[in-house]
Design a protein around this motif. Structure first.
Motif, mmCIF file in Angstrom:
data_model
loop_
_atom_site.group_PDB
_atom_site.id
_atom_site.type_symbol
_atom_site.label_atom_id
_atom_site.label_comp_id
_atom_site.label_asym_id
_atom_site.label_seq_id
_atom_site.Cartn_x
_atom_site.Cartn_y
_atom_site.Cartn_z
ATOM 1 N N MET A 231 -2.040 17.335 31.041
ATOM 2 C CA MET A 231 -3.374 17.015 31.561
ATOM 3 C C MET A 231 -4.295 18.154 31.173
ATOM 4 S SD MET A 231 -3.205 15.398 35.323
ATOM 5 C CE MET A 231 -2.152 14.004 35.699
ATOM 6 N N ALA B 72 -2.925 23.108 24.576
ATOM 7 C CA ALA B 72 -1.638 22.996 25.269
ATOM 8 C C ALA B 72 -0.501 23.428 24.344
ATOM 9 C CB ALA B 72 -1.432 21.566 25.758
ATOM 10 N N ASN C 51 1.985 26.825 24.737
ATOM 11 C CA ASN C 51 3.441 26.764 24.641
ATOM 12 C C ASN C 51 3.967 27.634 23.507
ATOM 13 O OD1 ASN C 51 4.812 24.800 26.596
ATOM 14 N ND2 ASN C 51 2.958 23.692 25.973
ATOM 15 N N ARG D 277 3.977 31.202 24.310
ATOM 16 C CA ARG D 277 5.003 31.560 25.294
ATOM 17 C C ARG D 277 6.399 31.343 24.721
ATOM 18 N NH1 ARG D 277 2.065 29.102 30.679
ATOM 19 N NH2 ARG D 277 0.280 30.491 30.578
ATOM 20 N N ASN E 236 7.907 28.784 23.617
ATOM 21 C CA ASN E 236 8.643 27.571 23.962
ATOM 22 C C ASN E 236 8.924 26.821 22.667
ATOM 23 O OD1 ASN E 236 8.365 28.230 26.661
ATOM 24 N ND2 ASN E 236 6.491 27.017 26.896
ATOM 25 N N TYR F 105 -2.814 22.335 34.733
ATOM 26 C CA TYR F 105 -3.639 22.144 33.534
ATOM 27 C C TYR F 105 -3.225 23.037 32.373
ATOM 28 C CZ TYR F 105 -6.387 19.398 36.741
ATOM 29 O OH TYR F 105 -6.772 18.449 37.653
ATOM 30 N N GLU F 106 -2.155 23.819 32.589
ATOM 31 C CA GLU F 106 -1.678 24.706 31.529
ATOM 32 C C GLU F 106 -0.755 23.975 30.564
ATOM 33 O OE1 GLU F 106 -1.234 29.199 33.277
ATOM 34 O OE2 GLU F 106 0.520 27.961 32.983
ATOM 35 N N ASN F 107 -0.011 23.013 31.104
ATOM 36 C CA ASN F 107 0.893 22.189 30.294
ATOM 37 C C ASN F 107 2.019 22.975 29.648
ATOM 38 O OD1 ASN F 107 -0.708 19.809 30.781
ATOM 39 N ND2 ASN F 107 -2.225 20.762 29.437
ATOM 40 N N ASP F 108 2.496 23.996 30.331
ATOM 41 C CA ASP F 108 3.680 24.712 29.854
ATOM 42 C C ASP F 108 4.876 23.773 30.016
ATOM 43 O OD1 ASP F 108 6.046 26.359 29.719
ATOM 44 O OD2 ASP F 108 4.731 28.102 29.962
ATOM 45 N N ILE F 109 5.588 23.567 28.914
ATOM 46 C CA ILE F 109 6.666 22.578 28.910
ATOM 47 C C ILE F 109 7.743 22.934 29.943
ATOM 48 C CG2 ILE F 109 8.050 23.667 27.072
ATOM 49 C CD1 ILE F 109 7.351 19.926 27.208
#
Lengths: 797, 339
Positions: free
Chosen positions: A515, A564, A568, A571, A573, B329-333
């Motif tokens: 979102m 988004a 990720n 970080r 991911n 709202y960050e959408n870190d998986i």
């Protein structure tokens, strides 16, 4: 709004404990956010008197004192130098606690026994600002010989509980001790005791001192001026200081304290002018002149504009009405005659002025809520009574009262049956009448109406009365029923069903839902390589955004998705697959004259262990689910500025309608978003998806005749795309082609430069007979011919 | 001949008893019973026998054959069992090695909760209504009994596009649009994005989500409102949850209330989440203000109704114990995968 219990109980008797009291107040509509018992962290601190002071034998700066604390005489060693024999002082006994968690225990100081501590005002949790007379860091000397051994909390007003109320904006009357006391009286069905306001006046005529003119009646419905002579500025008495402190206000001097007291108790801000500083003895309530300046009580120079209301004398503004006073007319030690202002100003004007100037005062906060002009008179009287009581001055008889816009009480009819029908209750009319009376409404039982006091501007119709009945009767006593009425069938629309299925397919494909914000910075278009003048740049802009980053309604969901992915990626991911069902906002024209189009978009974003065809696979899985995969083709020539020019495709329905696009993120854009891997994006327009989606298809018979497989391999030029080959396969094979699969694309050794080898496996089947070798061969030669003729393919043997 | 048969029988039984694998057992079968097998060749010699001998020898030969067949079968069963046993003993995998999981994605936690809410209300006969996020002043304020200069307009710190067009501050405008376009009975919920000028922090966001509800029918009472919302709370938080309705103020409802539920973390004992009170505020509600009904073309003398609204972020945070709204709202998986 914080209200001390002791102040409140001056006007209503409350015999419940604090938990019962606060629960009941919450349930009757004055929500209690919490309460604080003052002095909870102070224990065993009592009144003592100093009997003897001796020098410590081994320390120059210490003395040994003998203190009578009532029950015994104890020895305390102290470093204080402001104490004398016979001083009454606060003594923290052995085992006592002080604010900040300090614990006092018997011990020795430089070898001499010390059994407690003498306390300074800071050690009791106050500041010297709250107690201007107290010596900084010295022992606090009590002002009178209290009973020895008595708990000092009482002396400092620490035996009080401060209750914090959440007052809703429709109840300006409750921003005051009296307002809450009145509510408490109604809640507990107790008498509400209005404060006494009898005071002596001296002969005189206020108009000899000043005159008041209101130029803008709408912004100032009422202005009262009252003259006080022979003013003696001095500190307030202890009881008054204590009340203010408990309410969180610092005592200053008697006159200022009185105005603050009135504001807290009655909810009416007041102001005091030094009459001698008024030019021409005039008070004029008028709009400020554009650019007019005033230095306010906080020593700031303020530039005013013509929307702001000021209090002025004949020449200059002397206060910003309802917001803050001016320095030029303020009370000083030399002031002898003052004019007390108690006025009523229009709420919105005060709010806007306060906002424009960036000055929010207790007064402006109160005025913003639209106060009752009829409270002004009572407030003036209460102030005068205090002036006399405190000996702060002499009240001159008569009053200047300019009241051009009178607020009259409202009459509202009630019908007990209708109220019960709205509430679902069975409350008797007698009980309702009682409730109205408890709330100080005048009830005419014959005419079945009530006259509501002017301090209740929130009441205007029967539904309002129903709420009054309900909240005093008790919301908890209203029954709980399940609605009867006409039944309705709960359902989702087709669009909502399609959205639900889209969520499921995305998740089945391994994508997680993101979102992102609906607004973004206009700078994102540069990040996305979107050229100047591109239609994406035609955004709906917010006129008062929180900042540039939140200033434009998005015209693409891609920035949100790339952010988004970037988050990720940064970080660390690995392998991230996201989707979002989000809205874009496309203006019909700019500047906006009608509501823009709000379009729902499905956006997917992938990076890590994936390629273009994974993204394409997700989209095709979705389209297949919705039953129109046969209508889909791809256009590699679309212009999408943030996609790699060699790796992007428009998704077409029926060869023309653009459903969306798929592509690899342009490497420059990836760099700008700091995504260090190839990333893939696809965007699908949900309204078109919904338009073409078909969930009602009929069953197709499963063929019983055997299938025949044929492989075919051929060379084509590099630029030939398989979509064109597959179109030929479909056209040339006709109905008997059950399926085909591309199983090899090869370039390199043995293949001519500029060509590629393509191999397909074809499956043929007929619904009504077993296919013969002849039939298959015929079709295969049609295919070969087609490929050769249309695409210049060369069959490989 | 009889001796010969006896010899064959004994020989076969002996060999069968000594055999250790299925292949050898089959060789034995062939050696005795095959086309060129010993017993077969004896039977072939039957034609040379006398008529008296033939039935006797024939019977015996058959007995021998059957016996051998039985023995072979028994041995086969035994040997198969051994072989299976051996297979099972030697075939061994490390079951703690990684599983091959289907790589399915995850729904955003707010939509997990929203799906629950939708299902609860659909079950109660509500439909789902939608409306624009960019709204006219009329729908966002005016029709909700919030006239110009009303204090509520300031409280809500609205984002404006121009004087008349703004980002909706609640999903209530959807209710107005539904009332304008539908005749009662109306039962809807309106979920969606709303906007208020709040700086981003752990509990605020300029974009957030609301779910509002509206019921309009003949004879709808405040008791019905309590009933419907208590039912909703039980569905969402379980049978044991307690609800409390407190008076409150909203311009578009009268009477108005806020609903608290017993704290979902501590069950009402008092904890950090409920600030020791044992209660958590979850929604605002009330009977639709007669002026609001009237403005939307519904006769308040004929119809009444209730409305409610809640913040989806808050409900979701309570459900999962999430303490920072920014995570949504960050959408870190790593966050999304937990739902």
């Amino acid at each position: 709004m914080n209200i001390p219990m002791k102040w409140l109980t001056d006007y209503v008797d409350i015999d419940s404990d604090i938990v019962t009291f606060t629960d009941a107040m919450t349930m009757s509509g004055s929500k209690v956010e919490g309460y604080e018992k003052l002095g909870e962290d102070i224990n065993l601190v009592v009144v003592g008197v100093i009997l003897e002071i001796k020098q410590h034998p081994d320390a120059d700066k210490l003395v040994i004192t003998q203190i009578d604390v009532g029950s015994e005489v104890i020895q305390i060693v102290t470093g204080a130098d402001n104490i004398n024999v016979n001083d009454y002082i606060p003594v923290a006994l052995n085992g006592s606690t002080l604010p900040g968690g300090l614990k006092i225990k018997n011990g020795k100081l430089r070898g001499i026994e010390s059994n407690g501590m003498l306390c300074s005002i800071e050690e009791l949790g106050f500041t010297t600002e709250e107690f201007p007379d107290a010596p900084a860091h010295g022992i606090f000397i009590l002002d009178q010989p209290y009973e020895l051994g008595m708990d000092v909390k009482k002396i400092f007003g620490l035996d009080d509980i401060i209750v914090e109320y959440e007052v809703t904006s429709n109840r300006p009357d409750c921003f005051s001790v009296l307002g809450i006391a009145r509510e408490a009286a109604a809640t507990f069905n107790k008498a509400f005791k209005y404060p006494e306001m009898v005071y002596e006046e001296i002969k005189g005529n206020p108009s000899d001192y000043a005159s008041v003119t209101i130029e803008d009646e709408k912004l100032c419905p009422r202005y009262i001026g009252k003259i006080i002579q022979d003013v003696k500025i001095a500190p307030s008495p202890k009881w008054l200081q204590q009340k203010l402190r408990a309410a969180g206000v610092r005592p200053i001097n008697n006159i200022v304290d009185i105005t603050n007291f009135i504001m807290i108790e009655m909810g009416q801000p007041m102001h005091a002018f030094d009459v001698e500083t008024l030019e021409d003895k005039k008070i004029i309530v008028r709009k400020a002149k554009e650019g007019e300046k005033i230095i306010t009580l906080d020593n700031e120079e303020r530039t005013l504009d013509s929307s702001m209301l000021v209090i002025a004398d004949a020449k200059k503004p002397i206060a910003i009405a309802g917001v803050i006073g001016g320095n030029n007319t303020k009370i000083t030690d030399k002031t002898t005659t003052i004019l007390f202002e108690a006025a009523n100003f229009e709420g919105t004007s005060i709010r806007l002025t306060s906002k424009k100037l960036g000055v929010r005062t207790d007064a402006s906060t109160k005025y913003e809520k639209y106060l009752d002009p009829n409270n002004v008179e009572a407030a003036t009287n209460r102030a005068c009574q205090l002036v006399v009581m405190l000996g702060a001055g002499k009240v001159v008889e008569g009053v200047i009262d300019v009241y051009p816009l009178k607020r009259l009480p409202v009459t509202i009819a009630y019908n007990a049956d209708k109220i019960n029908r709205l509430l679902g209750t069975n409350i008797s009319e007698v009980e309702m009448v009682n409730i109205f009376k408890r709330l100080e409404f005048s009830v005419n039982q014959e005419a079945r109406n009530v006259i509501v006091p002017t301090f209740r501007p929130d009441l205007s119709c029967e539904a309002d009365l129903a709420e009054e009945v309900a909240r005093i009767y008790g919301y908890d006593k209203i029954p709980v029923t399940l609605a009867t009425g006409t039944p309705t069938v709960g359902k989702k629309s087709f669009k909502q069903k399609i959205e639900d299925i889209t969520h499921i397919v995305m998740e089945d494909c391994g994508l997680s839902e993101a979102m992102t914000y609906s607004f973004e910075s206009p700078k994102v278009f540069n990040k996305l390589n979107v050229p100047e003048g591109h239609e994406l740049r035609n955004t709906v802009a917010i006129s008062n955004p929180l900042g540039e980053d939140f200033s434009n309604m998005r015209t693409t969901t891609v920035n949100g998705m790339l952010n988004a992915l970037s988050t990720n990626y940064n970080r660390r991911n690995e392998a991230v697959k996201l989707y979002e069902l989000g809205t874009i906002y496309v203006p019909k024209s700019l500047p906006l004259t009608e509501l823009p189009n709000e379009l729902l978009k499905l956006t997917i974003g992938l990076y890590g262990s994936c390629d273009f065809y994974d993204a394409k696979g997700v989209i095709e899985t979705l389209i297949e689910k919705f039953g129109f995969i046969d209508k889909i083709s791809y256009d590699p020539k679309i212009e999408v500025p943030f996609l790699h020019p060699g790796r992007r495709a428009g998704i077409l329905v029926n060869g023309n309608k653009e459903l969306g696009y798929i592509g690899e993120v342009h490497p420059t854009v990836s760099d700008q978003y700091e995504i260090g891997e190839r990333a893939y994006i696809a965007v699908v327009d949900m309204s078109l998806l919904i338009k073409y989606a078909n969930l009602d298809h009929s069953y197709q018979q499963i063929a019983r005749y055997p299938a025949v497989n044929r492989d075919i391999a051929f060379l084509v030029k590099d630029e030939v795309i398989v979509q064109d080959i597959e179109n030929i396969l479909k056209q040339r094979c006709g109905k008997i082609l059950e399926g085909f699969k591309l199983f090899d694309v090869y370039k390199g050794a043995q293949i001519e430069e500029g060509y590629k080898s393509i191999a397909y496996s074809l499956v043929f089947r007929s619904n009504d007979h077993t296919l013969s070798e002849k039939e298959i061969n015929k079709v295969m030669s049609k295919v070969v011919n087609g490929l050769e003729f249309d695409l210049g393919a060369k069959l490989r043997q | 001949m009889i001796e010969k048969l006896q010899e064959i029988k004994e020989g076969a039984i002996k060999k069968i008893s000594e055999v250790s694998d299925l292949k050898k057992l089959d060789e034995i079968r062939v050696a005795f019973l095959g086309k060129k097998g010993e017993l077969t060749s004896v039977l072939r010699g039957m034609k040379d026998l006398t008529n008296d001998e033939r039935p006797l020898i024939g019977k015996l030969a058959n007995e021998v054959r059957e016996l051998i067949e039985d023995e072979l079968e028994k041995a086969k069963k035994g040997l198969s069992g051994l072989a299976r046993e051996h297979q099972l003993k030697t075939e061994f995998i490390d079951v703690t090695m990684p599983a091959k999981r289907a790589n399915i994605g995850h729904r955003h936690p707010m939509n997990v909760v929203l799906d629950d809410l939708k299902n609860i209300f659909i079950g109660m006969g509500y439909s789902i209504a939608e409306g624009p996020e960019i709204e006219n002043d009329y729908y966002n304020f005016e029709a909700l009994n919030i006239p110009e200069n009303h204090a509520a307009r300031d409280e809500q710190d609205t984002f404006y596009i121009n004087k008349d067009i703004m980002l909706r501050t609640a999903t209530s405008p959807v209710q107005v649009r539904v009332m304008e376009n539908n005749k009662p009975p109306i039962r809807i919920i309106a979920p969606g994005r709303v906007y208020r000028s709040d700086e981003v922090d752990a509990t605020h966001s300029p974009v957030f989500h609301q779910v509002e509800g509206l019921v309009i029918d003949k004879g709808v009472t405040m008791a019905d409102l309590k009933g419907a919302l208590a039912e909703f709370a039980r569905e969402l938080y379980g049978e044991k949850v307690k609800v409390k309705f407190r008076p409150h103020y909203f311009p578009f409802t009268e009477p108005s209330a806020e609903m608290d539920v017993s704290c979902v973390m501590c069950g009402g004992e008092g904890c950090r989440i409920c600030r020791g009170s044992g209660w958590i505020e979850v929604l605002g509600c009330g009977m639709v203000h007669p002026k609001v009904l009237e403005m939307s073309g519904i006769d308040p003398n004929e119809y009444s109704g209730f409305a409610f609204g809640m913040g989806l972020e808050r409900i979701t945070m309570l459900r999962y114990g999430i303490e920072d709204l920014r995570l949504f709202y960050e959408n870190d998986i790593r966050f999304l995968k937990q739902f």
